[in-house]
Scaffold this motif. Structure first.
Motif, PDB file in Angstrom:
ATOM      1  N   THR A 312       0.521  -1.264   0.037  1.00  0.00           N
ATOM      2  CA  THR A 312       0.296   0.080  -0.334  1.00  0.00           C
ATOM      3  C   THR A 312       0.792   1.435   0.028  1.00  0.00           C
ATOM      4  O   THR A 312       1.578   1.331  -1.271  1.00  0.00           O
ATOM      5  CB  THR A 312      -1.091  -0.368   1.002  1.00  0.00           C
ATOM      6  OG1 THR A 312      -0.175  -0.580   2.251  1.00  0.00           O
ATOM      7  CG2 THR A 312      -2.150  -0.932   1.130  1.00  0.00           C
ATOM      8  N   THR A 313       1.439   1.917   0.888  1.00  0.00           N
ATOM      9  CA  THR A 313       2.165   3.306   0.940  1.00  0.00           C
ATOM     10  C   THR A 313       3.175   2.746   0.203  1.00  0.00           C
ATOM     11  O   THR A 313       3.673   3.850   0.076  1.00  0.00           O
ATOM     12  CB  THR A 313       2.216   3.622   2.514  1.00  0.00           C
ATOM     13  OG1 THR A 313       1.379   3.276   4.270  1.00  0.00           O
ATOM     14  CG2 THR A 313       3.489   4.601   3.129  1.00  0.00           C
ATOM     15  N   LEU A 314       3.961   1.598   1.007  1.00  0.00           N
ATOM     16  CA  LEU A 314       5.320   1.777  -0.510  1.00  0.00           C
ATOM     17  C   LEU A 314       4.922   1.207  -1.978  1.00  0.00           C
ATOM     18  O   LEU A 314       5.955   2.359  -1.978  1.00  0.00           O
ATOM     19  CB  LEU A 314       6.437   0.837   0.944  1.00  0.00           C
ATOM     20  CG  LEU A 314       6.126   1.252   2.093  1.00  0.00           C
ATOM     21  CD1 LEU A 314       6.840   0.209   2.645  1.00  0.00           C
ATOM     22  CD2 LEU A 314       7.396   2.037   1.838  1.00  0.00           C
ATOM     23  N   SER A 315       4.356   0.958  -2.075  1.00  0.00           N
ATOM     24  CA  SER A 315       4.723   0.977  -3.213  1.00  0.00           C
ATOM     25  C   SER A 315       3.533   2.334  -4.011  1.00  0.00           C
ATOM     26  O   SER A 315       3.741   2.373  -4.904  1.00  0.00           O
ATOM     27  CB  SER A 315       3.216  -0.107  -3.560  1.00  0.00           C
ATOM     28  OG  SER A 315       2.847  -0.793  -5.236  1.00  0.00           O
ATOM     29  N   LEU A 316       2.257   3.170  -3.580  1.00  0.00           N
ATOM     30  CA  LEU A 316       2.135   4.647  -3.817  1.00  0.00           C
ATOM     31  C   LEU A 316       3.237   5.171  -4.148  1.00  0.00           C
ATOM     32  O   LEU A 316       3.431   5.925  -4.425  1.00  0.00           O
ATOM     33  CB  LEU A 316       0.717   4.279  -3.283  1.00  0.00           C
ATOM     34  CG  LEU A 316       0.066   4.127  -3.552  1.00  0.00           C
ATOM     35  CD1 LEU A 316      -1.175   4.208  -1.815  1.00  0.00           C
ATOM     36  CD2 LEU A 316      -0.579   4.458  -5.051  1.00  0.00           C
ATOM     37  N   PHE A 317       3.959   4.689  -2.910  1.00  0.00           N
ATOM     38  CA  PHE A 317       5.416   5.998  -2.551  1.00  0.00           C
ATOM     39  C   PHE A 317       6.708   5.584  -3.983  1.00  0.00           C
ATOM     40  O   PHE A 317       6.908   6.193  -4.174  1.00  0.00           O
ATOM     41  CB  PHE A 317       5.802   5.997  -0.746  1.00  0.00           C
ATOM     42  CG  PHE A 317       7.345   6.340  -1.299  1.00  0.00           C
ATOM     43  CD1 PHE A 317       6.944   7.885   0.178  1.00  0.00           C
ATOM     44  CD2 PHE A 317       9.013   6.449  -1.474  1.00  0.00           C
ATOM     45  CE1 PHE A 317       8.234   8.559   0.094  1.00  0.00           C
ATOM     46  CE2 PHE A 317       9.408   7.296  -1.020  1.00  0.00           C
ATOM     47  CZ  PHE A 317       9.635   8.173  -0.007  1.00  0.00           C
ATOM     48  N   ALA A 318       6.889   4.286  -3.887  1.00  0.00           N
ATOM     49  CA  ALA A 318       6.953   4.038  -5.008  1.00  0.00           C
ATOM     50  C   ALA A 318       7.340   4.491  -6.204  1.00  0.00           C
ATOM     51  O   ALA A 318       7.772   4.495  -6.959  1.00  0.00           O
ATOM     52  CB  ALA A 318       7.258   3.005  -5.408  1.00  0.00           C
ATOM     53  N   ASP A 319       6.150   4.977  -6.679  1.00  0.00           N
ATOM     54  CA  ASP A 319       4.736   5.495  -8.192  1.00  0.00           C
ATOM     55  C   ASP A 319       4.940   6.344  -8.123  1.00  0.00           C
ATOM     56  O   ASP A 319       5.169   7.094  -9.053  1.00  0.00           O
ATOM     57  CB  ASP A 319       3.723   4.273  -7.795  1.00  0.00           C
ATOM     58  CG  ASP A 319       3.407   4.075  -9.208  1.00  0.00           C
ATOM     59  OD1 ASP A 319       3.811   3.716 -10.199  1.00  0.00           O
ATOM     60  OD2 ASP A 319       1.997   4.784 -10.034  1.00  0.00           O
ATOM     61  N   PRO A 332       9.776  -0.729 -14.435  1.00  0.00           N
ATOM     62  CA  PRO A 332       8.684  -0.578 -13.764  1.00  0.00           C
ATOM     63  C   PRO A 332       8.239  -0.487 -12.251  1.00  0.00           C
ATOM     64  O   PRO A 332       9.142  -0.438 -11.797  1.00  0.00           O
ATOM     65  CB  PRO A 332       7.515  -1.505 -13.717  1.00  0.00           C
ATOM     66  CG  PRO A 332       7.920  -2.229 -15.569  1.00  0.00           C
ATOM     67  CD  PRO A 332       9.229  -1.963 -15.017  1.00  0.00           C
ATOM     68  N   SER A 333       7.125   0.505 -11.093  1.00  0.00           N
ATOM     69  CA  SER A 333       7.436   0.579 -10.279  1.00  0.00           C
ATOM     70  C   SER A 333       6.831  -0.784  -9.189  1.00  0.00           C
ATOM     71  O   SER A 333       7.580  -0.852  -8.442  1.00  0.00           O
ATOM     72  CB  SER A 333       6.410   1.975  -9.309  1.00  0.00           C
ATOM     73  OG  SER A 333       5.006   1.467 -10.285  1.00  0.00           O
TER      74      SER A 333
END
Length: 497
Positions: A312-319, A332-333
């Motif tokens: 969640t948070t870290l996936s969106l932070f990466a993207d 890709p993120s």
């Protein structure tokens, strides 16, 4: 008495030091985890992507809530899944039937409609509930109660999980997000906006491979407990209670998302704590062992609530806040999701060898849990300056890579050790149910992770700093408490007064 697959006559390094059945379970779990993590790497990104880009167009809080509820259900259903295996199907058939349901769910996600999206999530959740606790029970059945190879064997098994988890985001992320594959789709006459569903289909293929491997070799494995007839007088009553409790917990967890009912989340801690205190006050050894399970449960739930920010948070932070390139190579993120499993692959042989070398001198299970929480807190402390720098520009990918390195050390100190401990201290004929409760901790942790991730905002780095600091503080406090409870947890695990 053990069969050929459980004899302790193996010598050497790696798989040669373990029962032969470990190889079958290793590769079965590898491909099952390929399917799960391949889909998970895409899930929240697919939900928040605009409709014109092939996504569902959900807002971040709604996507976070769905993600948390889904991942909670995946692990929550492990409780009835363990019961079904213990009382009716046996672990081997439960794994087989559960795997087939998971494969069907991934293929449903490959169909681009909202109905099949939700149908796919439901099938995967039910299938994983049967599969996940029972394949771990089969690993535990390879070892005698006092076999010192148990933690090492689970560490190797865990490496198989992470090889699948490493490969999966690379494959599904390329299919779903890369411009190269979208170009190939367009050239072949397919809609490139539907590339997400090619990623989901790849996850289904991984699950199909898993089931073919297992079905071919399942006869050489033992069920961890004798399978009683489902017509026992207590079967229907126990099954009804477990189904009612599972449904009730699911409803309460979903209700906790509603404004005015968020206080219900405190029950995630208070109810297990009450069960620990009750079990510890009993003289029955099995009740005391279940109290120990409760201590590990609470620690694991806190761990997974923070660790599963990866989806969640870290996936969106990466993207949204991280540069998705290294030395000029863009990626890709979703590929950040492979950082944790590659560290697991690299570190697991070292950890497994360390436990074998230390033997009886290795830290106790509760001490390992405390250390796991320390490394988890350190990971989020590392992200505090990264969040601050993100106010001005996208940050280096090495911040997230460093976090995943620390997370991985914590994971290796908790997850395989927890599986091994549950199979060791579970009362007789309760292995599946106890493993179901172990995964229930992950269920509630994932639910909390989804809710925390729903509050993510790329436009306010100051809020992210405070969030990372608060989460690090909570985990550090939990670590201190776990260290204080080491002697208590050890005594309860043996059923001693």
């Amino acid at each position: 008495m053990t069969s050929d697959v459980t004899e302790t006559r193996y010598r050497g390094l790696g798989f040669a030091a373990h029962p032969t059945g470990l190889t079958t379970l290793y590769f079965t779990e590898l491909w099952e985890r390929f399917s799960y993590y391949g889909m998970r790497a895409l899930l929240i990104l697919f939900m928040v992507a605009p409709v014109e880009a092939g996504g569902l167009g959900f807002n971040t809080p709604n996507a976070g809530s769905i993600y948390g509820s889904y991942t909670m259900a995946v692990y929550l259903l492990a409780v009835p899944g363990g019961f079904i295996a213990d009382r009716m199907l046996g672990a081997k058939r439960s794994v087989l039937f559960g795997g087939l349901a998971i494969a069907a769910g991934h293929y449903a996600l490959a169909i681009p409609t909202l109905t099949t999206f939700y149908l796919g999530l439901i099938l995967i959740a039910f299938g994983t509930g049967l599969f996940k606790p029972n394949i771990s029970a089969l690993v535990g059945a390879l070892y005698s109660h006092d076999d010192l190879r148990r933690d090492s064997g689970f560490s190797l098994f865990y490496m198989g999980i992470n090889i699948g988890a490493f490969i999966a985001p690379i494959v599904t992320g390329f299919l779903a997000q890369s411009a190269m594959f979208k170009g190939w789709l367009a050239a072949a006459g397919f809609d490139p906006a539907l590339s997400w569903h090619w990623g989901f289909a790849a996850a289904g293929i991984g699950m199909t491979i898993s089931m073919l491997l297992f079905a071919r070799n399942m006869r050489g494995l033992n069920n961890p407990d004798p399978v009683p007839l489902s017509l026992e007088p207590t079967f229907k009553r126990e099954g009804f209670y477990i189904a009612l409790a599972t449904l009730g917990l699911l409803v309460l967890a979903l209700l906790s998302d509603v404004s005015g009912f968020r206080w219900l989340r405190w029950l995630f801690i208070l109810v297990p704590l009450a069960c620990v205190l009750y079990g510890a006050s009993q003289t029955n050894p099995d009740a005391r062992r279940l109290a120990a399970v409760g201590i590990y449960f609470i620690a694991a739930m806190i761990f997974w609530a923070i660790f599963e920010q990866a989806g969640t948070t870290l996936s969106l932070f990466a993207d949204q806040l991280t540069r998705n390139d290294i030395a000029g190579f863009a990626f890709p993120s979703a590929w950040f999701q492979s950082a944790n499993p590659i560290f697991v692959i690299l570190l697991t042989p070292l950890i497994a060898a360390l436990w074998l070398k230390l033997g009886a001198q290795q830290p106790s299970a509760p001490a390992k849990f405390g250390l796991a929480l320390v490394f988890l807190a350190a990971g989020f402390l590392l992200m505090i300056p990264a969040a601050s720098y993100a106010a001005e520009a996208r940050v280096s990918p090495f911040w997230l890579i460093g976090l995943y390195f620390l997370f991985t050390i914590g994971e290796l100190l908790l997850s395989p050790v927890g599986l091994a401990t549950m199979t060791r201290i579970a009362p007789e004929r309760m292995t599946g149910i106890v493993l179901g409760f172990w995964f229930l901790a992950a269920a509630l942790g994932n639910k909390l992770a989804g809710d925390i991730g729903g509050a993510f905002t790329a436009s306010d780095p100051d809020t992210l700093v405070l969030s990372f600091l608060a989460q690090a503080g909570i985990v550090a406090a939990a670590a201190a408490l776990m260290f204080a409870l080491v002697p208590v947890a050890k005594r309860l695990s043996e059923g001693d007064n």
